[in-house]
Design an enzyme around this catalytic site. Structure first.
Site, short mmCIF file in Angstrom:
data_model
loop_
_atom_site.label_atom_id
_atom_site.label_comp_id
_atom_site.label_asym_id
_atom_site.label_seq_id
_atom_site.Cartn_x
_atom_site.Cartn_y
_atom_site.Cartn_z
N ARG A 179 0.81 -1.23 0.00
CA ARG A 179 0.00 0.00 0.00
C ARG A 179 0.84 1.27 0.00
O ARG A 179 0.31 2.37 -0.20
CB ARG A 179 -0.97 -0.01 1.20
CG ARG A 179 -2.21 -0.83 0.91
CD ARG A 179 -3.11 -0.91 2.13
NE ARG A 179 -2.63 -1.93 3.06
CZ ARG A 179 -3.09 -2.07 4.31
NH1 ARG A 179 -4.00 -1.22 4.77
NH2 ARG A 179 -2.63 -3.02 5.09
N TYR A 225 31.84 34.26 -3.28
CA TYR A 225 32.15 32.87 -2.96
C TYR A 225 33.44 32.83 -2.16
O TYR A 225 34.49 33.29 -2.64
CB TYR A 225 32.31 32.02 -4.23
CG TYR A 225 32.85 30.64 -3.90
CD1 TYR A 225 32.09 29.75 -3.14
CD2 TYR A 225 34.14 30.24 -4.27
CE1 TYR A 225 32.58 28.51 -2.78
CE2 TYR A 225 34.64 29.00 -3.92
CZ TYR A 225 33.86 28.14 -3.17
OH TYR A 225 34.34 26.91 -2.80
N ASN A 274 -5.00 -5.46 20.42
CA ASN A 274 -3.61 -5.89 20.45
C ASN A 274 -2.77 -4.94 19.60
O ASN A 274 -3.07 -4.71 18.43
CB ASN A 274 -3.53 -7.31 19.88
CG ASN A 274 -2.11 -7.81 19.75
OD1 ASN A 274 -1.25 -7.47 20.56
ND2 ASN A 274 -1.86 -8.63 18.74
C1 UD1 Z 1 -1.28 -7.96 13.69
C2 UD1 Z 1 -1.85 -8.75 14.85
C3 UD1 Z 1 -3.07 -8.03 15.40
C4 UD1 Z 1 -2.72 -6.62 15.80
C5 UD1 Z 1 -2.07 -5.89 14.65
C6 UD1 Z 1 -1.56 -4.56 15.11
C7 UD1 Z 1 -1.33 -11.07 14.34
C8 UD1 Z 1 -1.85 -12.34 13.85
N1 UD1 Z 1 -2.17 -10.06 14.38
O1 UD1 Z 1 -2.26 -7.97 12.69
O2 UD1 Z 1 -3.59 -8.75 16.50
O3 UD1 Z 1 -3.89 -5.94 16.23
O4 UD1 Z 1 -0.96 -6.64 14.13
O5 UD1 Z 1 -1.11 -3.83 14.00
O6 UD1 Z 1 -0.19 -10.99 14.73
N2 UD1 Z 1 4.97 -9.78 9.19
C9 UD1 Z 1 6.07 -10.54 8.84
N3 UD1 Z 1 5.88 -11.78 8.35
C10 UD1 Z 1 4.66 -12.33 8.18
C11 UD1 Z 1 3.53 -11.55 8.54
C12 UD1 Z 1 3.72 -10.30 9.05
O7 UD1 Z 1 7.19 -10.08 8.99
O8 UD1 Z 1 4.58 -13.48 7.73
C13 UD1 Z 1 5.16 -8.44 9.71
C14 UD1 Z 1 4.61 -7.39 8.76
O9 UD1 Z 1 5.66 -6.91 7.93
C15 UD1 Z 1 4.13 -6.32 9.70
C16 UD1 Z 1 3.77 -7.07 10.99
O10 UD1 Z 1 4.41 -8.31 10.90
O11 UD1 Z 1 5.12 -5.40 10.02
C17 UD1 Z 1 2.30 -7.23 11.22
O12 UD1 Z 1 1.74 -7.98 10.18
P1 UD1 Z 1 0.32 -7.72 9.60
O13 UD1 Z 1 0.03 -8.71 8.59
O14 UD1 Z 1 0.17 -6.28 9.27
O15 UD1 Z 1 -0.58 -8.05 10.90
P2 UD1 Z 1 -2.00 -7.49 11.16
O16 UD1 Z 1 -2.97 -8.22 10.32
O17 UD1 Z 1 -2.01 -6.04 11.12
#
Ligand code: UD1
Ligand code: CA
Length: 453
Positions: A15, A364, A167
């Site tokens: 995004r 300068y 969370n």
């Molecule tokens: C996650 C939390 C959610 C919380 C939210 C806060 C989980 C399952 N959910 O959801 O409870 O409210 O964050 O913003 O943890 N990432 C990786 N590898 C992966 C997946 C994610 O490195 O395989 C990193 C992403 O780059 C990102 C972060 O983890 O920085 C969070 O991942 P994202 O998929 O955005 O989680 P949310 O769905 O927002």
């Protein structure tokens, strides 16, 4: 207890619509991931782990100078899977703090409170109350108000969706527990992912406690998914800095029109006009006045000095009572002593200008040293470069350089000497001498003016 910090940064960040990895986008002049790393470093961890996936090489190369344990998550199978990439290198007796590369403004104070909750039987969570909790994992508590689970938005029923405690994603857990529980995660959920958040239910089911702490402000735990959110956090961060300056005795005409990308130390009665940008470490002495649209980078400005509008100052040291600008450019390694004057359209570089000396217009001055109370006339150029090498110009005390002179370095102009306007000076000028080095004027009578063909 040794602290291991695991920072998740493997996500795609689509995004942002950018060829630059999301976590390298700057907030207040510093890449988001660097902010998180700096905050983590402030907690004196035993090890820093960063989990990368998308654009892994670009991210790694941005931090070559830091000792970071990089872990590559080849497929992004969820936050639990991401932490599992680092887990094998984390000892059982460590305390593990999970942070996010795209949550840039988390503060060490909040994290210390979270870490303090954790022991062999207690997992710690950073949670917040949000008026609009949509998108976040909800914190589920039992009748005794104890946390029993986190349910992701996509897996939640209507009762759970009504919960406003969410969370933040930031979690702290003992290494032994992490290593025991991670292999028990399953991906049987709405998103088919290994959720780190499922550790909560596992912990509770195995007789552990889950406790929560809250950050001092919501912005600390806000994640960045797009440029709008990044911009909103930037604005909030800048407004916080402006507020601190105002309370510390600095006058700002409009706190919404100042940007600090680094640190600004300012004395009392400093006045900063609109649209100024400060980068790196900048110090402003008591009573310094900075005009509109100035950019000051890694520089020190002495007490009572006035910087007039539209001036740019970089890697320079300015004494007290100086007057600079408008439209002056001080390039790196400029040293201006007290009561100096640098006027409009003057560029300086690698030079020292002595107390009370003036370079007021269109000049300068580079690779030069100028003594005290000398006056450098309009349009004076130090010709410091032969196309290959740089040479030095030395000017003594009380010297007067006439307008539009070229000083061809290396050259010395000693105390109280005078250079006639329009001179090209290539040889030393001794004390009290007048040097005139220009073609003499010839007047031709009866000159026939050219006519149009
Ligand atoms: C996650 C939390 C959610 C919380 C939210 C806060 C989980 C399952 N959910 O959801 O409870 O409210 O964050 O913003 O943890 N990432 C990786 N590898 C992966 C997946 C994610 O490195 O395989 C990193 C992403 O780059 C990102 C972060 O983890 O920085 C969070 O991942 P994202 O998929 O955005 O989680 P949310 O769905 O927002
Ligand atoms: Ca997210």
């Amino acid at each position: 207890m040794d602290l291991h910090v695991v920072i998740l940064a493997a996500g795609k960040g689509s995004r942002m619509k950018s060829s630059i990895p999301k976590v390298l986008h700057p907030l207040a002049g510093k890449p988001m991931l660097e902010r998180v790393l700096d905050t983590a470093t402030g907690l004196s961890p035993k090890a820093l782990h960063v989990v990368i996936g998308h654009e892994a090489d670009q991210i790694r190369t941005a931090f070559l100078d830091q000792s970071i344990n990089w872990h590559e998550q080849l497929e992004q199978l969820g936050t639990g899977h991401a932490v599992a990439q680092a887990a094998p290198t984390i000892p059982d007796d460590a305390t593990v703090l999970v942070l996010y590369g795209d949550v840039p403004l988390i503060r060490a104070e909040s994290l210390k409170r979270l870490i303090a909750l954790v022991d062999n039987e207690t997992l710690g969570l950073l949670t917040v109350e949000l008026n609009d909790p949509s998108g976040y994992g909800r914190i589920i508590r039992n009748a005794a108000d104890e946390i029993v689970a986190i349910v992701e938005q996509k897996d939640a029923n209507s009762d759970q969706l009504a919960v406003t405690e969410v969370n933040t994603g930031i979690m702290c857990v003992r290494g032994s527990n992490l290593n025991a529980w991670l292999p028990q995660l399953s991906n049987k959920n709405a998103q088919g992912e290994y959720y780190l958040t499922d550790l909560v239910e596992l912990a509770v089911n195995q007789g552990n406690e889950v406790e929560a702490e809250q950050p001092d402000s919501i912005e600390e735990v806000q994640g960045v998914n797009d440029r709008l959110q990044l911009c909103e956090l930037e604005c909030w961060y800048q407004s916080q800095q402006a507020e601190q300056l105002l309370l510390a005795g600095v006058s700002l005409f409009d706190p919404n029109r100042i940007d600090i990308r680094g640190s600004l130390a300012a004395g009392i009665d400093v006045v900063i006009d609109l649209n100024c940008i400060f980068e790196g470490h900048v110090a402003l002495g008591d009573g310094a006045k900075i005009g509109a649209n100035c950019i000051i980078i890694n520089s020190t400005i002495g007490p009572g000095t006035i910087v007039k509008p539209n001036s740019i100052i970089e890697d320079s040291i300015v004494g007290s009572g100086a007057v600079i600008g408008p439209f002056a450019r001080l390039r790196p390694a400029t040293i201006l002593k007290d009561n100096t004057k640098i006027g409009n359209f003057v560029e300086t570089k690698k030079c020292e200008i002595g107390r009370g000396s003036k370079v007021n217009h269109l000049s300068y001055i580079g690779d030069a040293i100028i003594g005290e109370n000398s006056n450098i006339g309009a349009g004076t150029i130090t010709c410091n470069y032969d196309g290959v090498n740089k040479f030095k110009t030395e000017i003594g005390d009380g010297v007067f350089i006439g307008s539009n002179s070229s000083l061809v370095a290396p050259v010395v102009i000693r105390d109280n000497a005078t250079v006639g306007a329009g001179s090209v000076i290539t040889k030393p000028v001794e004390p009290n001498q007048l040097a005139v080095a220009r073609a003499r004027q010839t007047n031709i009578s009866g000159w026939t003016k050219p006519v149009k063909k």
